[in-house]
Design a protein around this motif. Sequence first.
Motif, mmCIF file in Angstrom:
data_model
loop_
_atom_site.group_PDB
_atom_site.id
_atom_site.type_symbol
_atom_site.label_atom_id
_atom_site.label_comp_id
_atom_site.label_asym_id
_atom_site.label_seq_id
_atom_site.Cartn_x
_atom_site.Cartn_y
_atom_site.Cartn_z
ATOM 1 N N THR A 63 -6.374 -36.481 74.438
ATOM 2 C CA THR A 63 -5.742 -35.988 75.672
ATOM 3 C C THR A 63 -5.690 -34.469 75.723
ATOM 4 O OG1 THR A 63 -3.545 -36.178 74.635
ATOM 5 C CG2 THR A 63 -4.315 -38.062 75.941
ATOM 6 N N GLY A 64 -6.280 -33.819 74.725
ATOM 7 C CA GLY A 64 -6.261 -32.358 74.714
ATOM 8 C C GLY A 64 -4.885 -31.778 74.466
ATOM 9 N N SER A 65 -4.067 -32.510 73.684
ATOM 10 C CA SER A 65 -2.675 -32.091 73.470
ATOM 11 C C SER A 65 -2.441 -31.544 72.068
ATOM 12 C CB SER A 65 -1.729 -33.274 73.725
ATOM 13 O OG SER A 65 -1.933 -33.832 75.001
ATOM 14 N N GLY A 66 -3.520 -31.234 71.352
ATOM 15 C CA GLY A 66 -3.373 -30.791 69.969
ATOM 16 C C GLY A 66 -2.526 -29.556 69.806
ATOM 17 N N HIS A 95 1.205 -32.379 77.859
ATOM 18 C CA HIS A 95 0.630 -32.130 76.540
ATOM 19 C C HIS A 95 1.707 -31.891 75.483
ATOM 20 C CE1 HIS A 95 -3.351 -32.208 78.176
ATOM 21 N NE2 HIS A 95 -3.146 -31.163 78.960
ATOM 22 N N GLY A 96 2.744 -31.171 75.878
ATOM 23 C CA GLY A 96 3.837 -30.945 74.934
ATOM 24 C C GLY A 96 4.546 -32.229 74.564
ATOM 25 N N GLY A 142 -18.066 -32.951 67.697
ATOM 26 C CA GLY A 142 -18.180 -33.590 68.998
ATOM 27 C C GLY A 142 -17.410 -32.887 70.095
ATOM 28 N N PRO A 143 -17.445 -33.466 71.284
ATOM 29 C CA PRO A 143 -16.865 -32.798 72.452
ATOM 30 C C PRO A 143 -15.342 -32.841 72.535
ATOM 31 C CG PRO A 143 -17.793 -34.920 73.075
ATOM 32 C CD PRO A 143 -18.155 -34.700 71.644
ATOM 33 N N SER A 191 -7.461 -28.263 75.507
ATOM 34 C CA SER A 191 -8.232 -27.815 76.658
ATOM 35 C C SER A 191 -8.718 -26.382 76.496
ATOM 36 C CB SER A 191 -7.383 -27.938 77.932
ATOM 37 O OG SER A 191 -6.164 -27.218 77.786
ATOM 38 N N LYS A 192 -8.129 -25.633 75.590
ATOM 39 C CA LYS A 192 -8.562 -24.263 75.333
ATOM 40 C C LYS A 192 -9.814 -24.270 74.456
ATOM 41 C CE LYS A 192 -3.718 -22.812 75.414
ATOM 42 N NZ LYS A 192 -2.611 -22.218 74.622
ATOM 43 N N GLU A 193 -10.363 -23.091 74.266
ATOM 44 C CA GLU A 193 -11.550 -22.962 73.420
ATOM 45 C C GLU A 193 -11.151 -23.162 71.959
ATOM 46 O OE1 GLU A 193 -15.564 -22.582 72.816
ATOM 47 O OE2 GLU A 193 -14.494 -22.602 74.740
#
Length: 336
Positions: free
Chosen positions: A58-61, A84-85, A211-212, A217-219
């Motif tokens: 979910t891009g929440s790392g 995300h938080g 992988g992708p 969501s950031k670089e």
Amino acid sequence: MVPVPNVTRADVVAAARNPLAFIAARWTPDPRTVRRAALAALVMSVVIVVTGGAVRLTGSGLGCPTWPKCTDDSLTTTSAMGFHGAIEFGNRMLTYVLCAAVGWAIIAARSEKPYRRTLTRLGWAQFWIVMSNAILGGIVVLVGLNPYTVAAHFLLSSALIAVATLMWQRSREGDGEPKPLVGKAVQQLVWFLVTASVLLIAVGTVVTGAGPHAGDSKEVDRIPIDWETVAKLHAVLAWIVVTLTFALWFVLKAVDAPKGPLDRTRELFLILLSQGVIGYVQYFTNLPEALVALHMFGSCLVWIGVLRVLLSLRERPETVVDLPGPSVEQSLPTRA
């Protein structure tokens, strides 16, 4: 009404000095309770892996950008951090649930009668792996989801699953000397299977790191290799594991092996086929998040299945304790 015994000062001191011994002296769990506690720890070790995967997918790392606090000023997530938080902080909270499950397993094992030192040590091994992985998880956040630390985080989780599986198995058998159920050649074949499975899991972490799905969501830095090439190597290793499993089942049938190893091998083969289908579908559909999460869950089941095959190759009977009894002369009838 049963009267509640008074708690003396000595009881309080004893509980403070050694709470596990204090509980063990006053509680003897049923063997089923010990087995369920060990199984609960195993289930939670799988759950924490799957929810950790959900954080990444979910891009929440970096939903909580620091550690051990969620932000520099707040221990918990805030409304401003959004979805995300909440996902990242929720996964951190599940670590406490995992600790509770492992703690229950330790207490149950320590309180079982007769005392089984090996079982208790397996519980404590899980505890220290959880603590180590929690610290490593914090490092993962602090270094911005470095893919190598993410891979190490997953591998340590796989180690936790291995110890939890072993404890669950040991809780269902005795403490006697292990007796092999198959010959040396079959045992060597299974160790080849275990080795190939370890390589499969390790290469899978490289696929993840290249992988992708970076986890945020950031670089985020990725492992600088072509992930599709590594994915093909991962698939080759998967086919090697499948082939070894089928060969093992064939050999076990040929030597008329006991039912236990045959059943565990058949279960592993079915898990591998299901995992293979999911793996190929996710590859050809550009890695949708839901299938990747399901594939992570399947990888846990494959690892557990491989370990169960290994542990099914021997049996441990209950230890026999010689109790004092009447001698032969004493048991003979006396003559008038």
